[in-house]
Design a protein around this motif. Structure first.
Motif, PDB file in Angstrom:
ATOM      1  N   GLU A  81       0.824  -1.223   0.000  1.00  0.00           N
ATOM      2  CA  GLU A  81       0.000   0.000   0.000  1.00  0.00           C
ATOM      3  C   GLU A  81       0.854   1.268   0.000  1.00  0.00           C
ATOM      4  O   GLU A  81       0.508   2.253  -0.659  1.00  0.00           O
ATOM      5  CB  GLU A  81      -0.971   0.011   1.188  1.00  0.00           C
ATOM      6  CG  GLU A  81      -1.973   1.169   1.088  1.00  0.00           C
ATOM      7  CD  GLU A  81      -3.062   1.151   2.159  1.00  0.00           C
ATOM      8  OE1 GLU A  81      -2.957   0.358   3.116  1.00  0.00           O
ATOM      9  OE2 GLU A  81      -4.016   1.943   2.013  1.00  0.00           O
TER      10      GLU A  81
ATOM     11  N   GLN B  47       2.101   1.742  -3.484  1.00  0.00           N
ATOM     12  CA  GLN B  47       1.007   2.180  -4.358  1.00  0.00           C
ATOM     13  C   GLN B  47       0.727   3.672  -4.179  1.00  0.00           C
ATOM     14  O   GLN B  47       0.561   4.407  -5.151  1.00  0.00           O
ATOM     15  CB  GLN B  47      -0.251   1.362  -4.033  1.00  0.00           C
ATOM     16  CG  GLN B  47      -1.345   1.513  -5.061  1.00  0.00           C
ATOM     17  CD  GLN B  47      -2.708   1.200  -4.473  1.00  0.00           C
ATOM     18  OE1 GLN B  47      -3.156   1.871  -3.537  1.00  0.00           O
ATOM     19  NE2 GLN B  47      -3.350   0.185  -5.018  1.00  0.00           N
ATOM     20  N   GLN B  48       0.685   4.103  -2.918  1.00  0.00           N
ATOM     21  CA  GLN B  48       0.443   5.523  -2.637  1.00  0.00           C
ATOM     22  C   GLN B  48       1.562   6.401  -3.213  1.00  0.00           C
ATOM     23  O   GLN B  48       1.298   7.460  -3.781  1.00  0.00           O
ATOM     24  CB  GLN B  48       0.352   5.751  -1.119  1.00  0.00           C
ATOM     25  CG  GLN B  48      -0.979   5.354  -0.497  1.00  0.00           C
ATOM     26  CD  GLN B  48      -2.128   6.249  -0.936  1.00  0.00           C
ATOM     27  OE1 GLN B  48      -1.946   7.431  -1.259  1.00  0.00           O
ATOM     28  NE2 GLN B  48      -3.325   5.693  -1.000  1.00  0.00           N
TER      29      GLN B  48
ATOM     30  N   LYS C 176       1.314   6.575  -6.971  1.00  0.00           N
ATOM     31  CA  LYS C 176       0.157   7.378  -7.359  1.00  0.00           C
ATOM     32  C   LYS C 176       0.530   8.850  -7.400  1.00  0.00           C
ATOM     33  O   LYS C 176      -0.012   9.620  -8.202  1.00  0.00           O
ATOM     34  CB  LYS C 176      -0.934   7.126  -6.311  1.00  0.00           C
ATOM     35  CG  LYS C 176      -2.327   7.474  -6.711  1.00  0.00           C
ATOM     36  CD  LYS C 176      -3.272   6.870  -5.683  1.00  0.00           C
ATOM     37  CE  LYS C 176      -4.596   7.584  -5.619  1.00  0.00           C
ATOM     38  NZ  LYS C 176      -5.406   7.070  -4.489  1.00  0.00           N
TER      39      LYS C 176
END
Lengths: 423, 423
Positions: free
Chosen positions: B372, B375-376, B379
Motif C-alpha cells: 500500500e 502504491q500511494q 500514485k
C-alpha cells in the motif's frame, strides 16, 4: 570396505544414523562396525531409525525389524580445518563432534599420545602426524613445523584420498610429548573425516579432496594477548621471550599458513573488539565469519535480509546487555577475489536470553529445531569462547558442516537410486 | 449535528467508510452529507460495506440492504501538524487525504482564497486563519506571524473544541494574497480535522484537543538550500537577502515554533544526507521519523527487530542502487525526555523495486494490503519528495493517522455498544 550391503537382520538393533550410534549389533549381519555404518544407504536406514530404541525394545517390535540395506556410493566427506597451534582447534572439534551427537575420544587401546579423535560419525586427524621431520630433524635442518619441507604432503594426500575412497590407512603419529614419530595407527574411513592442522589447504591435491574447508584466522593482536595470558600469566615466561617466539614464527606463518585462507569456504576471523576504544586485552572479541558464496551444498548464514548490509545492536527494549554490549554486522563483501557474505559479532553474551534472541534472528543456520544453537552452546558453556563469537560461530560451523554432510549424502543416495532404477 | 442516526435505507447505496466515499446517496435518509457520515455507527456500516458495489448492483442485493445506523458518540478526531511555511505541509496534506481515498478541494462556492481543504473524510484548516493581526497590523505592531501576539489562540481553541464536539463553526479566513482577514467560512465537523500551521501545539488548551500530532522539522541547512533553490533560482532574489530573511525569522521561530516539537507524537526531521561527504545541496536528504512511545492507538513503525538498533543498506545482492545509495536506521532513543523510536532513511530511490523491497521489511506500518505504501507513492510520483524519506514518511504518517482514527472510532463504538447493552 566402502559401501557394505546389510542384507537382513532380525534383532532389537536400532540404528540412529543421524547420531551415528548403534545400540546393539549382535545379530545384524554384514555391518562394518569400525566405520560406524559408513557407506550404508542412509535413506533405508532412516526408515528404521523412525522407531525409537525404547519402542522397539518394550513393544518387541525389534523382532520384526528387518533391515535391508542397499549398497550406496557413500564416500567419506572430508572437512579441512586450518589454524595455527593454540588457536582453539580442539575446542572447535569438541563443538563439532557434539553437533553430531557423540563424544569424541582417542582410538581405544592405541597409542596414548595419539592425536586422533574418534566419535560415532566423525574422525578428526591432526596433520602434525604428517610431519616428515621430527623435532630433532627440524632443529638439524633449521626448519619450523610450519615449513612444508618438514611435512609429507605425498603421504597426506595418499591417505586422505584412500580414506575418502573408503579404505583404511596406517597413519603415522607425531608424538607431541616426545617430539618423535611413533608407530602408525589404523584409521578407518569415517562418515566425516576432519583433517585439522597447519596445512590442510596447502597442497593442491589435498585441497581438491576437501568437501568443505575452514580457516581459523586469529589476528596478531589477539594471538599476542592469548599468548601473554597463557605463557606469561600461567607459565611464567617473560614478555620479551613471548614477543621473540611470535616474531620467530611469523615469517613461515605468513609464507605457508596464512595464504591458505584464500581457499577456505569459511574463514573465522578473531579480532579485538571495537566496542571498547583502544582495547588490547583480548578478552572482548570481534569475531567475523567470512562465508564463500557458491559453495556446493552450503548457503551462507544471514541476518534479517539476505544480501544487504546490516548492523544490529540487539541490546535495547527487549534485551538489556551489560557494557560493552553486543553488536552484529552482516553484509556482502569480496575476499581474495571471491564473493563472500560476512557475519560479525562484537562483544559477549551475559546470559542465555541473549543467545536465543540472536539465534532467532539468524537464517540459514542449518538447525534441526528452534534453539539448537543455544542448546549446543549451553551444553558446553564451560568451553572457551562460549560467551562470544568464537563459540557461536564454531557452533554454527558445526551445524553447517552437518548440513553439508547430509546434503552430500542425500545427493549420493539420489544418484544411487537413479543408478539402481536404470539397472 | 454530531452523531446522526440513519434509520433505514433501501437502495443501491454502498458505503465504503474506510475510503470515505459515498457512491450514491439518493435514497438514504438522515445522512449528513457535508460531514460525510460523521458520527455514524461504523460497526453497522462496515457490515454493509462487506458487499462490494458490483455485487450489490448486479445481484440486486441492494434492495434488501437495510441500513440501521445507531447514534454513536463518534467525535471528530483532531490531528495537529506543525511546520514553518514552505516546508511541504501542503504536499503532506495531499498525501494524507489520498490515503483516505478522496481528493481534497477548497469549500465549494466559497472564498476562492480559502485555505481550507475538504475531502470526504478529512478537513484541513490552516491556522493562519487565526491570525489576530493581518499583514498591516503585524507591521504596525512590529511582530511576525510567528509571534503568538499575532494569533488568536482563544478563538482557535474554541473552534477546534466545537468541531471536536460535532458543532459547526464560522472560521475566519486569512487571505494570503491580500494579507487581510476575510469574512469567515462555515466549517462542519469532519471525521478527521487536521489543523496545520505554525502553532497547533503552542497553546496548551488546543494541544489537549489533539488526538495525534506531527511536527515537520526541517533543519536550517536544508531550509536554506530549499530557499536558495526557490527564491534565488526561481525568483531571482539575492543570496544576501535570503540569508537576511532567514536570520530575521529565526529568533521568533526558535522561541515559538521550534519548542512545539517536544509535544509532537511524531517529528519528521529533514537533514542533509550523510552519504555524500560535505553535501549541502539539499537534494539528497536524510529524513528521520521520531515516534513517541506510549501514545494511545499508535505503535511506532520498526525495521526488522522492534526495540533494537539497526542500520540497513538494502542495496546489495537483491537490490542495486545508484550513487549514493540508500541507508536506513532504526533504533530506540530519547527525545525531550520522552522514550521514542527513530526510523531514518538517507538517500533516494531510483525506482519502484526499491520501495516495495523497503516496504516489505517495515513493520507496524498500518497498511491494509501488501504494497500500500508503494502504491500511494507511485500514485503521487510527481509530488515533491516522492523518491526520498520525506515522501515515504509522510505516506507512512498518513497510514498511521488512518490507523489511529480507526482505532479511536472502534474504541468509541465499543464504548457505545457497552453503553447500549447496559441500557
Amino acid at each position: 570396505m566402502a559401501a557394505m550391503a546389510c542384507t537382513s537382520a532380525a534383532s532389537k538393533t536400532v540404528f540412529t544414523p543421524r547420531l551415528g550410534s548403534v545400540k546393539s549389533v549382535k545379530s545384524v549381519r554384514s555391518v562394518q562396525l569400525t566405520s560406524a555404518f559408513h557407506g550404508q544407504s542412509v535413506a533405508r536406514v532412516s526408515q528404521v531409525a523412525r522407531f525409537k530404541s525404547a519402542d522397539v525394545v518394550s513393544k518387541g517390535a525389534g523382532r520384526r525389524a528387518v533391515v535391508v540395506c542397499k549398497a550406496a556410493d557413500g564416500k567419506t566427506v572430508v572437512i579441512g580445518l586450518a589454524a595455527d597451534s593454540g588457536c582453539g582447534k580442539s575446542t572447535f572439534m569438541r563443538r563439532l563432534t557434539s553437533v553430531f551427537g557423540g563424544a569424541a575420544s582417542p582410538p581405544k587401546g592405541g597409542n596414548p599420545d595419539s592425536n586422533t579423535l574418534i566419535s560415532d560419525t566423525t574422525t578428526v586427524i591432526c596433520l602434525d602426524d604428517y610431519h616428515s621431520l621430527d623435532r630433532y630433524g627440524r632443529k638439524e635442518a633449521a626448519v619450523t613445523a610450519l615449513d612444508p619441507r618438514a611435512n609429507n604432503f605425498d603421504l597426506m594426500y595418499e591417505q586422505v584420498k584412500a580414506l575418502k575412497e573408503g579404505k583404511s590407512v596406517e597413519k603415522p603419529i607425531y608424538n607431541h610429548v616426545t617430539g618423535l614419530l611413533d608407530a602408525p595407527e589404523t584409521i578407518h574411513p569415517p562418515k566425516i573425516l576432519v583433517i585439522e592442522g597447519l596445512h590442510p589447504m596447502y597442497d593442491e591435491r589435498v585441497r581438491e579432496l576437501l568437501d568443505f574447508s575452514i580457516y581459523l584466522d586469529i589476528s596478531d593482536d589477539v594471538k599476542f594477548a592469548w599468548k601473554i595470558q597463557r605463557d606469561m600469566a600461567e607459565r611464567g615466561h617473560s614478555l620479551e621471550s613471548i614477543k621473540a617466539s611470535i616474531a620467530a614464527r611469523k615469517p613461515d606463518f605468513d609464507a605457508f599458513i596464512d595464504p591458505q585462507k584464500q581457499y577456505a569456504d569459511v574463514v573465522i576471523q578473531v579480532l579485538p573488539t571495537q566496542l571498547i576504544p583502544d582495547d588490547n586485552e583480548g578478552k572482548v572479541l570481534r569475531v567475523r565469519m567470512v562465508m564463500k558464496e557458491g559453495v556446493p551444498f552450503f548457503e551462507p548464514v544471514y541476518l534479517f535480509d539476505e544480501g544487504s548490509t546490516i548492523s544490529w545492536i540487539p541490546c535495547g527494549r527487549k534485551l538489556t546487555c551489560s557494557y560493552p554490549g553486543i553488536k552484529f554486522f552482516y553484509g556482502p563483501d569480496t575476499y581474495y577475489g571471491n564473493e563472500v557474505s560476512v557475519l560479525e559479532m562484537d562483544g559477549q553474551f551475559d546470559k542465555l536470553d541473549e543467545l536465543i534472541y540472536v539465534e532467532s534472528h539468524l537464517s540459514n543456520i542449518s538447525t534441526k529445531f528452534y534453539g539448537e544453537i543455544t542448546q549446543q552452546m549451553l551444553k558446553h558453556a564451560d568451553f572457551p569462547g562460549s560467551n562470544n563469537g568464537t563459540g557461536l560461530f564454531q557452533t554454527i560451523c558445526g551445524l553447517k558442516i552437518r548440513g553439508v554432510y547430509e546434503r552430500i549424502l542425500a545427493n549420493q543416495n539420489n544418484a544411487a537410486t537413479l543408478e539402481s532404477a536404470k539397472a
